[in-house]
Design an enzyme around this catalytic site. Sequence first.
Site, mmCIF file in Angstrom:
data_model
loop_
_atom_site.group_PDB
_atom_site.id
_atom_site.type_symbol
_atom_site.label_atom_id
_atom_site.label_comp_id
_atom_site.label_asym_id
_atom_site.label_seq_id
_atom_site.Cartn_x
_atom_site.Cartn_y
_atom_site.Cartn_z
ATOM 1 N N LYS A 16 37.919 26.033 151.213
ATOM 2 C CA LYS A 16 37.646 27.246 151.991
ATOM 3 C C LYS A 16 36.166 27.390 152.313
ATOM 4 O O LYS A 16 35.793 27.775 153.411
ATOM 5 C CB LYS A 16 38.078 28.502 151.206
ATOM 6 N N GLY A 40 34.698 28.834 143.113
ATOM 7 C CA GLY A 40 33.686 27.781 143.253
ATOM 8 C C GLY A 40 33.877 27.157 144.616
ATOM 9 O O GLY A 40 34.893 26.526 144.868
ATOM 10 N N ALA A 411 40.378 17.534 158.557
ATOM 11 C CA ALA A 411 39.136 17.025 157.964
ATOM 12 C C ALA A 411 39.376 15.707 157.254
ATOM 13 O O ALA A 411 40.419 15.507 156.620
ATOM 14 C CB ALA A 411 38.551 18.041 156.990
HETATM 15 P P1 GDP Z 1 37.183 26.027 147.783
HETATM 16 O O1 GDP Z 1 37.194 26.695 146.452
HETATM 17 O O2 GDP Z 1 38.443 26.262 148.536
HETATM 18 O O3 GDP Z 1 35.970 26.334 148.605
HETATM 19 O O4 GDP Z 1 37.162 24.461 147.498
HETATM 20 P P2 GDP Z 1 36.301 23.680 146.376
HETATM 21 O O5 GDP Z 1 34.925 23.518 146.859
HETATM 22 O O6 GDP Z 1 36.507 24.276 145.040
HETATM 23 O O7 GDP Z 1 37.085 22.308 146.321
HETATM 24 C C1 GDP Z 1 37.267 21.531 147.450
HETATM 25 C C2 GDP Z 1 36.717 20.145 147.141
HETATM 26 O O8 GDP Z 1 37.133 19.255 148.150
HETATM 27 C C3 GDP Z 1 35.193 20.097 147.159
HETATM 28 O O9 GDP Z 1 34.766 19.114 146.278
HETATM 29 C C4 GDP Z 1 34.894 19.707 148.604
HETATM 30 O O10 GDP Z 1 33.632 19.095 148.761
HETATM 31 C C5 GDP Z 1 36.005 18.746 148.851
HETATM 32 N N1 GDP Z 1 36.452 18.627 150.252
HETATM 33 C C6 GDP Z 1 36.625 19.587 151.191
HETATM 34 N N2 GDP Z 1 37.141 19.056 152.308
HETATM 35 C C7 GDP Z 1 37.306 17.728 152.079
HETATM 36 C C8 GDP Z 1 37.816 16.649 152.861
HETATM 37 O O11 GDP Z 1 38.244 16.799 154.000
HETATM 38 N N3 GDP Z 1 37.812 15.416 152.254
HETATM 39 C C9 GDP Z 1 37.360 15.215 150.986
HETATM 40 N N4 GDP Z 1 37.387 13.987 150.493
HETATM 41 N N5 GDP Z 1 36.890 16.214 150.219
HETATM 42 C C10 GDP Z 1 36.872 17.464 150.772
HETATM 43 P P1 IMO Z 2 38.407 29.136 144.444
HETATM 44 O O1 IMO Z 2 37.926 30.321 145.242
HETATM 45 C C1 IMO Z 2 41.280 27.549 141.576
HETATM 46 C C2 IMO Z 2 42.691 30.332 138.474
HETATM 47 C C3 IMO Z 2 42.294 30.061 137.048
HETATM 48 C C4 IMO Z 2 43.508 30.613 136.306
HETATM 49 C C5 IMO Z 2 43.871 31.828 137.162
HETATM 50 C C6 IMO Z 2 43.348 33.148 136.604
HETATM 51 O O2 IMO Z 2 37.348 28.172 144.094
HETATM 52 O O3 IMO Z 2 39.590 28.511 145.121
HETATM 53 P P2 IMO Z 2 40.917 34.206 136.531
HETATM 54 O O4 IMO Z 2 39.654 33.753 135.868
HETATM 55 O O5 IMO Z 2 40.784 34.403 138.011
HETATM 56 O O6 IMO Z 2 41.521 35.416 135.878
HETATM 57 O O7 IMO Z 2 41.966 33.005 136.284
HETATM 58 O O8 IMO Z 2 43.333 31.596 138.441
HETATM 59 N N1 IMO Z 2 41.563 30.421 139.437
HETATM 60 C C7 IMO Z 2 41.271 29.479 140.347
HETATM 61 N N2 IMO Z 2 41.818 28.257 140.540
HETATM 62 N N3 IMO Z 2 40.284 27.987 142.363
HETATM 63 C C8 IMO Z 2 39.760 29.223 142.192
HETATM 64 O O9 IMO Z 2 38.868 29.763 143.043
HETATM 65 C C9 IMO Z 2 40.220 30.000 141.111
HETATM 66 N N4 IMO Z 2 39.894 31.225 140.630
HETATM 67 C C10 IMO Z 2 40.737 31.473 139.615
HETATM 68 O O10 IMO Z 2 42.119 28.682 136.816
HETATM 69 O O11 IMO Z 2 44.572 29.704 136.401
HETATM 70 MG MG MG Z 3 36.990 26.223 144.438
#
Ligand code: GDP
Ligand code: IMO
Ligand code: MG
Length: 434
Positions: A16, A40, A411
């Site tokens: 996202k 994160g 992507a």
């Molecule tokens: P968010 O929480 O939805 O913002 O996603 P996160 O950052 O926690 O996790 C997504 C992971 O996938 C990160 O390590 C990104 O850098 C990676 N990512 C996002 N888009 C792509 C993609 O198209 N290809 C690959 N290989 N990695 C991606």
């Molecule tokens: P982003 O925004 C993935 C999960 C936790 C746990 C449950 C409840 O990066 O996609 P909490 O601390 O929110 O009460 O935990 O939700 N969880 C996530 N899993 N991505 C996240 O955020 C999360 N935020 C919470 O692992 O299972």
């Molecule tokens: Mg995340």
Amino acid sequence: MEGIVVVGAQWGDEGKGKIVDLFCQDADAVIRYQGGNNAGHTIYHGQEKFALSALPAGIISPDKLSVIGNGVVVNPQALIAEMKELNDRGIDTSGLRISERAQVIMPYHIELDALSERASSNRIGTTKKGIGPCYSDKINRRGIRISELIDPEVFAEELKKVLPFKNKEITGLYGGKALDYKKIFDEYSEYGRQLKPFVVDSTELIEERLEKNSRVVFEGAQGIMLDIDQGTYPFVTSSNPTGGGAAVGSGIGPDKISDVIGVVKAYTSRVGSGPFPTELKNEIGDRIRETGHEYGVITKRPRRIGWLDAVALRHAIAVSGITKLAINSLDVLSGLDEIKIATAYKINDRLIKYFPADLHKLETAEVIYKTLPGWDEDISSAESLDELPVNAQKYIQTITDLLDRPVLSFAVGPHRTQTHLISPLWKNSKEGAL
Ligand code: GDP
Ligand code: IMO
Ligand code: MG
């Protein structure tokens, strides 16, 4: 104003942050509407990598208005530290604005999150950031809001009222150690002093500051399957990442929302406990985890991996009003002989196409898969659908057919430049927009 909501359509970590960063290049403002520093979000600008947790993704682009909405729970200590970290890297965060209605994550919330997880026989696997206890207090009308934190007299009064209850819970229920009023007051009133210049009535700010043709991105955290109402309850987070949550958590009416973009990873991941019907507890799952670097951005926990699940996605689309899909991480699937998509579940001889509420029923579900041929090519530099191998194109086509939603972007890597829009994002033209 035109508003576009970005939601995670699975169990979080769909990419996202990257999508919001891309969309906000043509926008004026980004508003985070729920969650807290449990999120994160990874963003790359060139070779620079940012891992945002409490801050909206727009903060990396200093010309954008970045707002923390009323639906967010704010850990002031974590927020100040995250801002400082960005400042040290040359990013100006002085444009951040925080809703005075947002709730404050207090030390007792963090303590209670850890204690209740430890005491539970049915652990959620929370991030231990105090998210659930903070939202509980909000609903129970015992929360402390940012507007109270920044006024020392009001803060003192509120803390005096609430702390005895919280200490009783900590000591009586869990046998923990009571927290000290003065220590919390001194530390948190100092945070309040530091955050005060950023605090606003965010509704007024948006109404007054943004012009008629402004563009706003609403940034969701977590994912729809972690939604407190619509997710795999009780294995969920404590807020509403759904599209409707954007209006509630930003203080902006739903009439301003023109599209809800569901971010979908080409497979599925999940962190923490709870059902995961398409989970791959085998070498294919391990391979995807390593290729996709599927470890928590903040907690570093290894993510559970599974095939794409059209049943969960159908549910996410329906409850969230998702209009278009942003498909990420196609490149991670390169090299697999075959790729599966769950199309339905079979429960008691009945084919189920929408995610059931009853987790006991779900345990008995047989997952029905469609199997597609994989591709071997390195697709990380493909710039259009035509440049993808035929089998990758077929995979995308199958997703849109199963879900009955068009693809807005695909992507092939984590960088902005590896994320390609297939159709225009914004409906209203805007002079000077990129
Ligand atoms: P968010 O929480 O939805 O913002 O996603 P996160 O950052 O926690 O996790 C997504 C992971 O996938 C990160 O390590 C990104 O850098 C990676 N990512 C996002 N888009 C792509 C993609 O198209 N290809 C690959 N290989 N990695 C991606
Ligand atoms: P982003 O925004 C993935 C999960 C936790 C746990 C449950 C409840 O990066 O996609 P909490 O601390 O929110 O009460 O935990 O939700 N969880 C996530 N899993 N991505 C996240 O955020 C999360 N935020 C919470 O692992 O299972
Ligand atoms: Mg995340």
